[in-house]
Design a protein around this motif. Sequence first.
Motif, PDB file in Angstrom:
ATOM      1  N   GLU A 132      63.994 115.573 124.268  1.00 15.70           N
ATOM      2  CA  GLU A 132      63.176 114.575 124.961  1.00 15.70           C
ATOM      3  C   GLU A 132      62.638 115.131 126.281  1.00 15.70           C
ATOM      4  N   ALA A 133      63.421 115.932 126.952  1.00 16.30           N
ATOM      5  CA  ALA A 133      63.009 116.485 128.247  1.00 16.30           C
ATOM      6  C   ALA A 133      62.043 117.657 128.110  1.00 16.30           C
ATOM      7  N   TYR A 134      61.941 118.257 126.918  1.00 19.68           N
ATOM      8  CA  TYR A 134      61.104 119.432 126.693  1.00 19.68           C
ATOM      9  C   TYR A 134      59.674 119.170 127.163  1.00 19.68           C
ATOM     10  N   PRO A 135      59.035 120.048 127.896  1.00 20.08           N
ATOM     11  CA  PRO A 135      59.356 121.456 128.117  1.00 20.08           C
ATOM     12  C   PRO A 135      60.210 121.703 129.354  1.00 20.08           C
ATOM     13  N   ASP A 136      60.726 120.652 129.970  1.00 25.29           N
ATOM     14  CA  ASP A 136      61.600 120.848 131.124  1.00 25.29           C
ATOM     15  C   ASP A 136      62.962 121.353 130.664  1.00 25.29           C
ATOM     16  N   SER A 137      63.606 122.111 131.511  1.00 27.34           N
ATOM     17  CA  SER A 137      64.983 122.527 131.275  1.00 27.34           C
ATOM     18  C   SER A 137      65.881 121.674 132.162  1.00 27.34           C
ATOM     19  N   LEU A 138      67.144 121.540 131.785  1.00 23.38           N
ATOM     20  CA  LEU A 138      68.087 120.709 132.526  1.00 23.38           C
ATOM     21  C   LEU A 138      69.357 121.492 132.824  1.00 23.38           C
ATOM     22  N   GLY A 139      69.951 121.220 133.988  1.00 26.75           N
ATOM     23  CA  GLY A 139      71.227 121.806 134.356  1.00 26.75           C
ATOM     24  C   GLY A 139      72.375 120.946 133.863  1.00 26.75           C
ATOM     25  N   LEU A 140      73.581 121.476 133.964  1.00 25.93           N
ATOM     26  CA  LEU A 140      74.757 120.746 133.465  1.00 25.93           C
ATOM     27  C   LEU A 140      74.965 119.434 134.213  1.00 25.93           C
ATOM     28  N   ASN A 141      74.762 119.410 135.538  1.00 22.87           N
ATOM     29  CA  ASN A 141      74.923 118.158 136.281  1.00 22.87           C
ATOM     30  C   ASN A 141      73.941 117.098 135.803  1.00 22.87           C
ATOM     31  N   GLN A 142      72.721 117.502 135.544  1.00 30.22           N
ATOM     32  CA  GLN A 142      71.730 116.558 135.032  1.00 30.22           C
ATOM     33  C   GLN A 142      72.160 116.036 133.662  1.00 30.22           C
ATOM     34  N   LEU A 143      72.654 116.936 132.825  1.00 35.21           N
ATOM     35  CA  LEU A 143      73.073 116.528 131.482  1.00 35.21           C
ATOM     36  C   LEU A 143      74.259 115.569 131.523  1.00 35.21           C
ATOM     37  N   VAL A 144      75.177 115.753 132.493  1.00 34.82           N
ATOM     38  CA  VAL A 144      76.325 114.840 132.618  1.00 34.82           C
ATOM     39  C   VAL A 144      75.831 113.419 132.886  1.00 34.82           C
ATOM     40  N   LEU A 145      74.943 113.260 133.831  1.00 36.95           N
ATOM     41  CA  LEU A 145      74.433 111.929 134.157  1.00 36.95           C
ATOM     42  C   LEU A 145      73.599 111.371 133.006  1.00 36.95           C
ATOM     43  N   LEU A 146      72.736 112.183 132.454  1.00 37.01           N
ATOM     44  CA  LEU A 146      71.879 111.710 131.362  1.00 37.01           C
ATOM     45  C   LEU A 146      72.704 111.312 130.140  1.00 37.01           C
ATOM     46  N   ASP A 147      73.762 112.061 129.831  1.00 37.34           N
ATOM     47  CA  ASP A 147      74.610 111.714 128.692  1.00 37.34           C
ATOM     48  C   ASP A 147      75.310 110.383 128.940  1.00 37.34           C
ATOM     49  N   HIS A 148      75.766 110.159 130.166  1.00 40.79           N
ATOM     50  CA  HIS A 148      76.382 108.872 130.487  1.00 40.79           C
ATOM     51  C   HIS A 148      75.350 107.754 130.337  1.00 40.79           C
ATOM     52  N   GLY A 149      74.146 107.999 130.828  1.00 38.28           N
ATOM     53  CA  GLY A 149      73.083 107.012 130.704  1.00 38.28           C
ATOM     54  C   GLY A 149      72.665 106.776 129.266  1.00 38.28           C
ATOM     55  N   LEU A 150      72.754 107.811 128.450  1.00 34.75           N
ATOM     56  CA  LEU A 150      72.436 107.697 127.030  1.00 34.75           C
ATOM     57  C   LEU A 150      73.403 106.738 126.331  1.00 34.75           C
ATOM     58  N   LEU A 151      74.664 106.839 126.657  1.00 39.42           N
ATOM     59  CA  LEU A 151      75.686 106.014 126.007  1.00 39.42           C
ATOM     60  C   LEU A 151      75.848 104.649 126.651  1.00 39.42           C
ATOM     61  N   HIS A 152      75.655 104.571 127.961  1.00 34.91           N
ATOM     62  CA  HIS A 152      75.884 103.319 128.705  1.00 34.91           C
ATOM     63  C   HIS A 152      74.620 102.942 129.469  1.00 34.91           C
ATOM     64  N   SER A 153      73.505 102.911 128.789  1.00 35.50           N
ATOM     65  CA  SER A 153      72.199 102.669 129.417  1.00 35.50           C
ATOM     66  C   SER A 153      72.151 101.338 130.160  1.00 35.50           C
ATOM     67  N   GLU A 154      72.860 100.355 129.666  1.00 34.35           N
ATOM     68  CA  GLU A 154      72.845  99.041 130.317  1.00 34.35           C
ATOM     69  C   GLU A 154      73.456  99.105 131.719  1.00 34.35           C
ATOM     70  N   ASP A 155      74.418 100.003 131.940  1.00 33.44           N
ATOM     71  CA  ASP A 155      75.027 100.181 133.261  1.00 33.44           C
ATOM     72  C   ASP A 155      74.006 100.648 134.288  1.00 33.44           C
ATOM     73  N   LEU A 156      72.942 101.304 133.812  1.00 29.63           N
ATOM     74  CA  LEU A 156      71.937 101.865 134.714  1.00 29.63           C
ATOM     75  C   LEU A 156      70.648 101.054 134.688  1.00 29.63           C
ATOM     76  N   GLY A 157      70.745  99.808 134.206  1.00 27.36           N
ATOM     77  CA  GLY A 157      69.581  98.932 134.198  1.00 27.36           C
ATOM     78  C   GLY A 157      68.642  99.159 133.030  1.00 27.36           C
ATOM     79  N   GLY A 158      69.139  99.801 131.972  1.00 30.15           N
ATOM     80  CA  GLY A 158      68.301 100.115 130.819  1.00 30.15           C
ATOM     81  C   GLY A 158      68.565  99.217 129.621  1.00 30.15           C
ATOM     82  N   PRO A 159      68.152  99.670 128.444  1.00 32.68           N
ATOM     83  CA  PRO A 159      68.355  98.890 127.211  1.00 32.68           C
ATOM     84  C   PRO A 159      69.839  98.760 126.883  1.00 32.68           C
TER      85      PRO A 159
END
Length: 158
Positions: free
Chosen positions: A21-48
């Motif tokens: 989804e982020a392509y062509p951007d690259s992501l670091g491990l810290n970014q992936l940690v937050l994004l993975d949490h947001g992926l699983l618990h999107s409602e906690d971050l104001g999402g779906p």
Amino acid sequence: MLSPLNGPLETAVRVLTLLAEAYPDSLGLNQLVLLDHGLLHSEDLGGPPSLHPPVPIRSSELGVKRQQLTHGLEVLTRVDLVEMGAVAGGIHFIAAEGAHPFLSLLETSYARALAERARWVVGRFRGLSDEELRSAIREVSGRWAEEFENFAGEEQHT
């Protein structure tokens, strides 16, 4: 024996979905940690609605997520679905040429929901500076103490 839940393969599919989804951007491990949490618990971050149930003390998952993601990234780099490279901020990962064709083979409702949440979370957090990212992580992990106190209180009353 490895657990099938949150094991390297499951984590690898989630990380690959985020990197695609982020392509062509690259992501670091810290970014992936937050994004993975947001992926699983999107409602906690104001999402779906979240993909995973709102279990107590879920923000503590951030403490073990880094190691899980590292194992998932090892799987992905071994099969050439992710490329790793050095940038000014450290090591970053990018979806490789085979990432999108591989993900298009996943046709389950969970895989579709994963892709939808990845679109939302990457769109929400794309382009954050390191400081903004740290702030977002602190906001999520800061809820841990409150969740723990509520959980401990519920345990004493049962």
